[in-house]
Design an enzyme around this catalytic site. Structure first.
Site, mmCIF file in Angstrom:
data_model
loop_
_atom_site.group_PDB
_atom_site.id
_atom_site.type_symbol
_atom_site.label_atom_id
_atom_site.label_comp_id
_atom_site.label_asym_id
_atom_site.label_seq_id
_atom_site.Cartn_x
_atom_site.Cartn_y
_atom_site.Cartn_z
ATOM 1 N N CYS A 111 -111.757 8.363 35.054
ATOM 2 C CA CYS A 111 -111.129 9.526 34.449
ATOM 3 C C CYS A 111 -109.652 9.278 34.261
ATOM 4 C CB CYS A 111 -111.346 10.755 35.322
ATOM 5 S SG CYS A 111 -110.553 12.237 34.696
ATOM 6 N N GLY A 112 -109.181 9.376 33.039
ATOM 7 C CA GLY A 112 -107.783 9.112 32.762
ATOM 8 C C GLY A 112 -106.929 10.348 32.686
#
Length: 274
Positions: A111-112
């Site tokens: 997850c960025g």
């Protein structure tokens, strides 16, 4: 304390067709890495413990913490029993800016956008790269992901990491970085380019992953106007690439690719046989 190795060999029982044998597998290490600015942690991410200086520079650039690598006046990697710390010191103007926007961000490698505290941060304004000139060929785009395979030693050992590479048109891949997280691999590459004085605007970013919103954001923040990936883009990523002036190609294989945005940069085209 020494830095941990990026991979380690482990034993496993291999079951196939009713038979069991013992095998050894090289698996990638995954450790907590804290980005620390002037003694305060800005972000903590799970990452492969290699090329951490590159990671720090790339993260600082793509997050907008600095506008240029020279604004990082010092960088030091420290090992701790529970992970790694990358301690950075910024020039005075950037130190003041980060103090004004301090936030903590903890998230997994997949997850960025973990840890952002407003929708504005998720859909931040991006540089307009429509005027960036880079000549792309069909051969460069079609062969990009296959060429990147020669730059993936950790993947060859573990089969469990992503890579991001930089391709100069007509020259092939000139630099690549790997990590268990696709966002981390791209940040490491962007940091390595910055530290080497290589302008991302002169080439193509190549990904072994799908193209999500964060990958397009990092590409735009780095100033690279061309992105090619082995897998698909999301619709939101496609819209961002179109608006930011990024040429986006996906499903790239040796026999072709699919071009979604800004095809005007392509100097030669694969014939439409459909």
């Amino acid at each position: 304390m020494a830095r941990p190795d990026p991979t380690a060999s482990v034993r496993a029982d291999h079951h196939r067709q009713g038979r069991v044998s013992t095998v050894r597998r090289d698996l990638p290490e995954e450790t907590a890495v804290a980005m620390v600015y002037h003694g305060t942690t800005q972000a903590v991410m799970m990452a492969t413990p290699g090329d951490l200086e590159d990671f720090a520079y790339g993260f600082s650039l793509t997050e907008g913490i600095v506008d240029h690598p020279d604004q990082i006046s010092a960088c030091e990697v420290l090992s701790h029993p529970k992970g790694m710390e990358v301690q950075m010191w910024l020039t005075e103007d950037r130190a003041d800016a980060i103090a004004a926007r301090r936030r903590a961000m903890t998230g997994p490698v997949g997850c960025g956008l973990c840890g952002i505290d407003s929708l504005d941060q998720a859909v931040r304004d991006l540089p307009d790269l429509r005027g960036t000139r880079v000549a792309l060929s069909a051969d460069d785009l079609a062969g990009a992901t296959e060429a990147l395979r020669d730059w993936q030693p950790l993947h060859d050992r573990s089969r469990a990491v992503h890579a991001a590479g930089f391709l100069r048109p007509g020259q092939g891949i000139v630099m690549a970085r790997e990590d268990v997280g696709r966002h981390n691999a791209l940040d490491k590459l962007i940091g390595a380019l910055a530290r080497a004085g290589i302008d991302p605007a002169q080439g193509i970013l190549v990904l072994t992953s799908r193209v999500s919103v964060e990958m397009v954001q990092k590409c735009a923040m780095a100033g690279c106007a061309a992105l090619v990936a082995v897998s698909a883009p999301t619709l939101h990523a496609l819209r961002l690439a179109e608006a930011a002036g990024i040429t986006l190609a996906a499903f790239a294989r040796s026999d072709g690719f699919e071009l979604f945005t800004h095809p005007q940069r392509l100097s030669s085209r694969i014939s439409d046989v459909a």
